[in-house]
Scaffold this active site. Structure first.
Site, PDB file in Angstrom:
ATOM      1  N   SER A 124       0.725  -1.317  -0.092  1.00 19.96           N
ATOM      2  CA  SER A 124      -0.041   0.063   0.090  1.00 19.96           C
ATOM      3  C   SER A 124       0.810   1.095   0.103  1.00 19.96           C
ATOM      4  CB  SER A 124      -1.043  -0.033   1.051  1.00 19.96           C
ATOM      5  OG  SER A 124       0.040   0.102   2.429  1.00 19.96           O
ATOM      6  N   HIS A 145      -3.023  -3.995  -5.333  1.00 21.10           N
ATOM      7  CA  HIS A 145      -3.505  -3.320  -4.028  1.00 21.10           C
ATOM      8  C   HIS A 145      -4.954  -3.410  -3.655  1.00 21.10           C
ATOM      9  CE1 HIS A 145      -3.887   0.156  -1.142  1.00 21.10           C
ATOM     10  NE2 HIS A 145      -3.529  -1.108  -0.327  1.00 21.10           N
ATOM     11  N   GLU A 157      -6.236  -1.331  -6.746  1.00 22.63           N
ATOM     12  CA  GLU A 157      -5.423  -0.522  -7.372  1.00 22.63           C
ATOM     13  C   GLU A 157      -4.368  -1.261  -8.260  1.00 22.63           C
ATOM     14  OE1 GLU A 157      -5.187   3.717  -4.831  1.00 22.63           O
ATOM     15  OE2 GLU A 157      -3.825   1.905  -4.200  1.00 22.63           O
ATOM     16  N   ASN A 195      -4.196   6.273  -0.905  1.00 22.43           N
ATOM     17  CA  ASN A 195      -3.629   6.735   0.118  1.00 22.43           C
ATOM     18  C   ASN A 195      -2.718   7.897   0.008  1.00 22.43           C
ATOM     19  OD1 ASN A 195      -4.176   4.595   2.203  1.00 22.43           O
ATOM     20  ND2 ASN A 195      -2.342   3.193   1.366  1.00 22.43           N
TER      21      ASN A 195
END
Length: 519
Positions: A124, A145, A157, A195
């Site tokens: 991540s 991800h 992702e 993120n």
């Protein structure tokens, strides 16, 4: 023709913790045999048992056929060495976020798997480019991800490092889609999409708390009820765990060479130092446990309705707020088009009600030469929301402020009073999300469409940030950010070049389409 892996392809999972077990469940349900490995054999056994329990619960709830559950369980294979991955066509690593550990795993995997086997990392936060740099065939490494819990969260992702083959990324993208997930493409940059873009959601909440704009309970209330988010920032950080959330923020901050937009919070650092990590420790911003109590958000007490409400000509998001005032029977006059003043919602008795534009109410009062200025925070949908936040200029009289509160209450809103802090709560949070989203697209991390999809599916935002910009107006957020930048004198609030360009152009087409074409 689909480039997804055939269900006859064996999928290997390295790491049988919560994420690895979740990914194994997804792949097994999709029809693949799954080889599950962990250094601790007991962890693998626990994972397989846990997957069986999860599938049984789905059957009990009528969400999964019993035969399909039994077949998925039969597809799970425990392996005690990485040599057990030799027949896999895809191996997904889901171990601790440490570069040297991941590199070691993939180097060993290359000794056992075929050259055509795709290697994927569930990282991540670590650079996919860096993980693949030491491989014999770096082109076959890609980020895949998943979000926790993997069986529930839709987003994946698909992250390409500098060496990642386009064919490999396409195969993993289409495989994720075949598994029932919502994949998006991303370039390997710190934080990838979610993120990175989500950082302001936490950061602005923490900064507002640090400036004593309102209590954590009140900020969470406004973000939920006015902003339309499922959870407020403090509730969400408590759920994630402050150790995890703070570590990700620090990682992104360092990775972007200490860009002030990602500066960690001293408040959160103190919580981590104290061991107040949120739900898992029993205490964070809130207390948890059988005897825990939570303070209520601060709401303005009931106040009489005003005598006069004059609406100023407006469109867009403000018009929905004005309609609530009209529907409540409060409006005594509607001003002509010649009286339009940017951002002014209404004159309510002796007060001017304005939509926050990144200035404080006190500054707005000074600039307009009108003492009794009250600001209203942004809402996702003024027509349907139950709560709004108000801030008053320092020189605003009590009676003028009370009239605005009374009008909002008569229109059906609960009012959260807050200190006169620039940008208020929802407005500055969403403006920063929009800004970070625009920068990510401008820098080629992903497309605008994938960015909005990632934020909606990965963190359950009510709208993608760029879709929100379309709805409320790009110029509004550009103005808010410019005013915040001036107010604080910090690069933290600098306007993304792409957002500024869209604002300057005052184009009639939507920001989302414009960003896509620009990218």
């Amino acid at each position: 023709m689909s480039n997804a892996l055939k269900t006859s392809t064996i999928v290997g999972i390295v790491g049988a913790g919560a994420m690895g077990a979740g990914i194994a469940q997804v792949a097994a349900l999709a029809g693949h045999r799954v080889a599950l490995f962990d250094l601790d054999a007991a962890t693998v056994a626990k994972a397989i048992k846990g997957i069986a329990a999860n599938l049984a619960r789905l059957v009990d709830k009528g969400r999964l056929d019993a035969t399909a559950a039994a077949q998925a369980n039969e597809r799970l294979i425990a392996v005690d060495q990485l040599t057990g991955m030799r027949d896999a066509g895809l191996v997904i690593e889901a171990v601790a976020e440490r570069l040297e550990v991941k590199r070691k795993i993939f180097a060993e995997l290359e000794e056992h798997v075929a050259d055509a086997c795709i290697l994927a990392t569930n990282t991540s936060s670590i650079s996919v480019t860096a993980i693949g740099a030491t491989l014999e065939i770096p082109a076959r490494l890609v980020g895949m991800h998943f979000f926790n819990p993997a069986p529930v969260m839709a987003l994946v992702e698909v992250v390409s490092g500098l060496a990642t083959s386009a064919d490999v990324a396409t195969c993993v993208y289409e495989t994720a889609a075949a598994w029932g997930k919502t994949p998006v493409y991303a370039r390997s940059t710190p934080g990838f999409i979610v993120n990175r873009v989500a950082r302001p959601f936490y950061a602005e909440g923490l900064r507002l708390l640090n400036e004593q704009a309102a209590s954590a309970e009140s900020i969470d209330e406004v973000i939920r009820e006015a902003g339309g988010f499922r959870m407020g920032p403090f509730e969400l950080m408590d759920l994630i765990g402050h150790d995890v959330n703070f570590a990700v923020t620090e990682s992104v901050f360092r990775a972007y060479f200490n860009d002030p937009r990602f500066t960690p919070s001293l408040i959160q650092q103190e919580l981590v130092n104290a061991g107040f990590l949120g739900r898992k420790s029993g205490r964070g911003f809130y207390e948890y446990g059988p005897n825990a109590t939570r303070a209520s958000p601060r709401l303005a007490p009931p106040t009489d309705s005003p005598r006069v409400v004059k609406l100023f000509p407006q469109s867009g998001v403000i018009a929905r707020l004005q309609q609530r005032l009209l529907d409540a029977g409060l409006v005594t006059a509607t001003m002509p088009e010649t009286e339009r003043i940017d951002g002014v919602v209404a004159q309510i008795d002796d007060a001017l009600l304005r939509l926050t534009d990144g200035r404080t109410a006190t500054q707005c009062a000074h600039d307009s030469d009108h003492d009794n200025v009250v600001l209203v925070d942004l809402a996702l949908d003024y027509a349907g929301c139950s709560t709004v936040a108000l801030a008053r200029a320092r020189q605003c009289s009590d009676s003028a402020y009370a009239a605005v509160v009374g009008a909002m209450q008569a229109a059906g809103y609960a009012v959260v009073p807050m200190a006169d802090v620039a940008g208020m709560i929802v407005m500055r949070t969403v403006a920063m999300l929009v800004n970070e989203a625009a920068d990510a697209v401008n820098q080629g991390v992903c497309t605008a469409a994938d960015l909005d999809l990632a934020m909606e599916k990965g963190v359950n935002y009510p709208l993608g940030p760029l879709q929100w910009a379309d709805q409320a107006g790009v110029t509004l957020f550009s103005t808010v950010l410019s005013n915040l930048c001036t107010h604080y004198g910090e690069d933290r609030y600098r306007v993304s070049p792409l957002l500024a360009a869209l604002s300057w152009s005052r184009a009639s087409w939507h920001a989302r389409a414009a960003i896509d074409s620009a990218a």
